[in-house]
Design a protein around this motif. Sequence first.
Motif, PDB file in Angstrom:
ATOM      1  N   THR A  60       0.847  -1.207   0.000  1.00 13.45           N
ATOM      2  CA  THR A  60       0.000   0.000   0.000  1.00 13.45           C
ATOM      3  C   THR A  60       0.879   1.254   0.000  1.00 13.45           C
ATOM      4  N   PRO A  61       1.646   1.497  -1.080  1.00 14.88           N
ATOM      5  CA  PRO A  61       2.587   2.620  -1.071  1.00 14.88           C
ATOM      6  C   PRO A  61       1.938   3.994  -1.224  1.00 14.88           C
ATOM      7  N   HIS A  62       0.694   4.024  -1.675  1.00 12.12           N
ATOM      8  CA  HIS A  62       0.085   5.316  -2.022  1.00 12.12           C
ATOM      9  C   HIS A  62      -0.747   5.935  -0.901  1.00 12.12           C
ATOM     10  N   PHE A  63      -1.047   5.140   0.138  1.00 11.90           N
ATOM     11  CA  PHE A  63      -1.866   5.647   1.241  1.00 11.90           C
ATOM     12  C   PHE A  63      -1.578   4.765   2.439  1.00 11.90           C
ATOM     13  N   PHE A  64      -1.162   5.369   3.549  1.00 12.50           N
ATOM     14  CA  PHE A  64      -0.720   4.577   4.703  1.00 12.50           C
ATOM     15  C   PHE A  64      -1.906   4.026   5.473  1.00 12.50           C
ATOM     16  N   ASN A  65      -1.844   2.732   5.770  1.00 18.19           N
ATOM     17  CA  ASN A  65      -2.888   2.096   6.581  1.00 18.19           C
ATOM     18  C   ASN A  65      -2.407   2.016   8.025  1.00 18.19           C
ATOM     19  N   THR A  66      -3.145   2.619   8.965  1.00 19.63           N
ATOM     20  CA  THR A  66      -2.684   2.716  10.351  1.00 19.63           C
ATOM     21  C   THR A  66      -2.725   1.383  11.093  1.00 19.63           C
ATOM     22  N   LEU A  67      -3.347   0.348  10.503  1.00 18.36           N
ATOM     23  CA  LEU A  67      -3.241  -1.008  11.036  1.00 18.36           C
ATOM     24  C   LEU A  67      -2.179  -1.796  10.273  1.00 18.36           C
ATOM     25  N   TYR A  68      -1.240  -1.064   9.662  1.00 14.33           N
ATOM     26  CA  TYR A  68      -0.117  -1.662   8.947  1.00 14.33           C
ATOM     27  C   TYR A  68      -0.588  -2.499   7.762  1.00 14.33           C
ATOM     28  N   ASP A  69      -0.110  -3.729   7.640  1.00 16.54           N
ATOM     29  CA  ASP A  69      -0.417  -4.511   6.440  1.00 16.54           C
ATOM     30  C   ASP A  69      -1.855  -5.020   6.491  1.00 16.54           C
TER      31      ASP A  69
ATOM     32  N   MET B 102       4.764  -3.423   7.373  1.00 19.81           N
ATOM     33  CA  MET B 102       4.198  -2.196   6.808  1.00 19.81           C
ATOM     34  C   MET B 102       4.833  -1.886   5.464  1.00 19.81           C
ATOM     35  N   THR B 103       4.093  -1.158   4.645  1.00 19.50           N
ATOM     36  CA  THR B 103       4.609  -0.691   3.363  1.00 19.50           C
ATOM     37  C   THR B 103       5.320   0.638   3.558  1.00 19.50           C
ATOM     38  N   ILE B 104       6.528   0.745   3.008  1.00 19.34           N
ATOM     39  CA  ILE B 104       7.237   2.027   3.036  1.00 19.34           C
ATOM     40  C   ILE B 104       6.572   2.942   2.008  1.00 19.34           C
ATOM     41  N   PRO B 105       6.089   4.104   2.418  1.00 22.43           N
ATOM     42  CA  PRO B 105       5.313   4.956   1.504  1.00 22.43           C
ATOM     43  C   PRO B 105       6.104   5.389   0.267  1.00 22.43           C
ATOM     44  N   LYS B 106       5.380   5.634  -0.791  1.00 17.85           N
ATOM     45  CA  LYS B 106       5.987   6.187  -2.005  1.00 17.85           C
ATOM     46  C   LYS B 106       6.659   7.514  -1.675  1.00 17.85           C
ATOM     47  N   GLY B 107       7.853   7.715  -2.213  1.00 22.45           N
ATOM     48  CA  GLY B 107       8.587   8.951  -1.971  1.00 22.45           C
ATOM     49  C   GLY B 107       9.454   8.921  -0.728  1.00 22.45           C
ATOM     50  N   THR B 108       9.443   7.798  -0.004  1.00 24.72           N
ATOM     51  CA  THR B 108      10.250   7.671   1.213  1.00 24.72           C
ATOM     52  C   THR B 108      11.341   6.631   0.995  1.00 24.72           C
ATOM     53  N   LEU B 109      12.592   7.036   1.229  1.00 22.29           N
ATOM     54  CA  LEU B 109      13.708   6.111   1.137  1.00 22.29           C
ATOM     55  C   LEU B 109      13.871   5.356   2.453  1.00 22.29           C
ATOM     56  N   PHE B 110      14.671   4.289   2.434  1.00 21.04           N
ATOM     57  CA  PHE B 110      14.916   3.530   3.657  1.00 21.04           C
ATOM     58  C   PHE B 110      16.286   2.869   3.560  1.00 21.04           C
ATOM     59  N   PRO B 111      16.900   2.521   4.705  1.00 19.83           N
ATOM     60  CA  PRO B 111      18.191   1.824   4.675  1.00 19.83           C
ATOM     61  C   PRO B 111      17.955   0.321   4.552  1.00 19.83           C
TER      62      PRO B 111
ATOM     63  N   VAL C 283      -8.525   0.426   7.418  1.00 25.04           N
ATOM     64  CA  VAL C 283      -9.258   1.160   8.446  1.00 25.04           C
ATOM     65  C   VAL C 283     -10.256   2.129   7.803  1.00 25.04           C
ATOM     66  N   ARG C 284     -11.148   2.617   8.626  1.00 23.98           N
ATOM     67  CA  ARG C 284     -12.132   3.607   8.186  1.00 23.98           C
ATOM     68  C   ARG C 284     -11.400   4.810   7.587  1.00 23.98           C
ATOM     69  N   GLY C 285     -11.871   5.277   6.459  1.00 28.29           N
ATOM     70  CA  GLY C 285     -11.248   6.418   5.801  1.00 28.29           C
ATOM     71  C   GLY C 285     -10.250   6.049   4.731  1.00 28.29           C
ATOM     72  N   TYR C 286      -9.967   4.747   4.598  1.00 27.46           N
ATOM     73  CA  TYR C 286      -9.022   4.337   3.557  1.00 27.46           C
ATOM     74  C   TYR C 286      -9.761   4.276   2.221  1.00 27.46           C
ATOM     75  N   PRO C 287      -9.281   4.968   1.198  1.00 25.21           N
ATOM     76  CA  PRO C 287     -10.016   5.021  -0.073  1.00 25.21           C
ATOM     77  C   PRO C 287     -10.218   3.627  -0.686  1.00 25.21           C
ATOM     78  N   PHE C 288     -11.442   3.348  -1.059  1.00 21.37           N
ATOM     79  CA  PHE C 288     -11.733   2.048  -1.663  1.00 21.37           C
ATOM     80  C   PHE C 288     -11.036   1.893  -3.009  1.00 21.37           C
ATOM     81  N   SER C 289     -10.796   2.986  -3.692  1.00 19.70           N
ATOM     82  CA  SER C 289     -10.141   2.921  -4.999  1.00 19.70           C
ATOM     83  C   SER C 289      -8.684   2.473  -4.895  1.00 19.70           C
ATOM     84  N   LEU C 290      -8.111   2.509  -3.678  1.00 22.73           N
ATOM     85  CA  LEU C 290      -6.708   2.136  -3.502  1.00 22.73           C
ATOM     86  C   LEU C 290      -6.536   0.792  -2.790  1.00 22.73           C
ATOM     87  N   ARG C 291      -7.662   0.106  -2.527  1.00 19.43           N
ATOM     88  CA  ARG C 291      -7.567  -1.098  -1.695  1.00 19.43           C
ATOM     89  C   ARG C 291      -7.060  -2.331  -2.436  1.00 19.43           C
ATOM     90  N   GLU C 292      -6.945  -2.261  -3.744  1.00 21.93           N
ATOM     91  CA  GLU C 292      -6.305  -3.381  -4.443  1.00 21.93           C
ATOM     92  C   GLU C 292      -4.806  -3.375  -4.226  1.00 21.93           C
TER      93      GLU C 292
END
Length: 374
Positions: free
Chosen positions: A133-142, A201-210, A151-160
């Motif tokens: 889920t790189p395009h919208f963070f889910n507060t219950l993680y994966d 968890m998914t690392i969000p788009k636009g965020t680097l990581f080590p 969670v409530r408020g997560y766009p249905f268009s991004l749930r795939e």
Amino acid sequence: MAHPVSPVSPPLKDELDIVIPTIRNLDFLEMWRPFFQPYHLIIVQDGDPTKTIRVPDGFDYELYNRNDVNRILGPKASCISFKDSACRCFGFLVSKKKYIFTIDDDCFVAKDPSGKEINALTQHIQNLLTPSTPHFFNTLYDPYRDGADFVRGYPFSLREGAPTAISHGLWLNIPDYDAPTQLVKPLERNTSPHRYVDAVMTIPKGTLFPMCGMNLGFNRELIGPAMYFGLMGHGQPIGRYDDMWAGWCAKVICDHLGLGVKTGLPYIWHSKASNPFVNLQKEYKGIYWQEEIVPFFQSVVFPEECTTVQNCYIELSKKVKEKLGTIDPYFEKLADAMVTWIEAWEELNPVSQAAAAAAQPNGVKKEEPSVKSK
């Protein structure tokens, strides 16, 4: 009348290779036998090619040393590091499988807080076979794990979600610290049950990581050509940044191509702390350079015509030469090696570019180079 129970085949048994870089006998595989034995291993022997590496009986493996690297790649072998665990990416190059799991030989089987042994490979497979889920963070993680959801408020268009390209696992006992942190925290251990975080968890788009390469899974067909661990070790001014480099390159390409990167579970038990003084000698230029390298990757934008990993990687090599070459001539050499790596990838994987261009998740098998097999 009771029917006999059919044996359950391990997940992705014929679609996954385990890649292990090493300089020593692989006794650690005995601990992993219940989890690894059904799978094919690719062992990349670093250092002296005349040394015999002992592999426990019963494992299906190929073993490559530096002589094999030179024989298979010829002049292109210059892109494969020597006397550094970065040599593991040669295993990625010669694999014929869709998925890769790579692990270091000082990584043992960890236990969860209940005392149960963790099958790290199964968790990586679960991470890779479910979306990110790189395009919208889910507060219950994966949200694709059992017992979780959007969670409530997560766009249905991004749930795939997005296809998962990389699964980045973590470590108990010895954390993956740099040398300065090792020196100021020599006794720190990640052993308390409270330090075990049961999350992916998914690392969000636009965020680097080590990215750490010691406990790592990835979809070779989706992101394999970007998993080049750079020029490190013998003859190079830097070490211990091989996996970092691959992670930065792969992440910006994943972001551009709409792929996901997960981090968290599974844990392994990292058994041995490396010498912080030796590490400092290897890292000190990287610690200085990364303050410019990271902003460089944060600013990378690919043109729309870059639609394959190979296209993106060649474009990235040009940007590395142009923007980072001013820091040190090493980066011009690294940029050239990035191009050589892609040339080697396409030579050993001649159908991969066509498959990537067709955006097909299932690749085509290729011919196997001759090698010592067991």
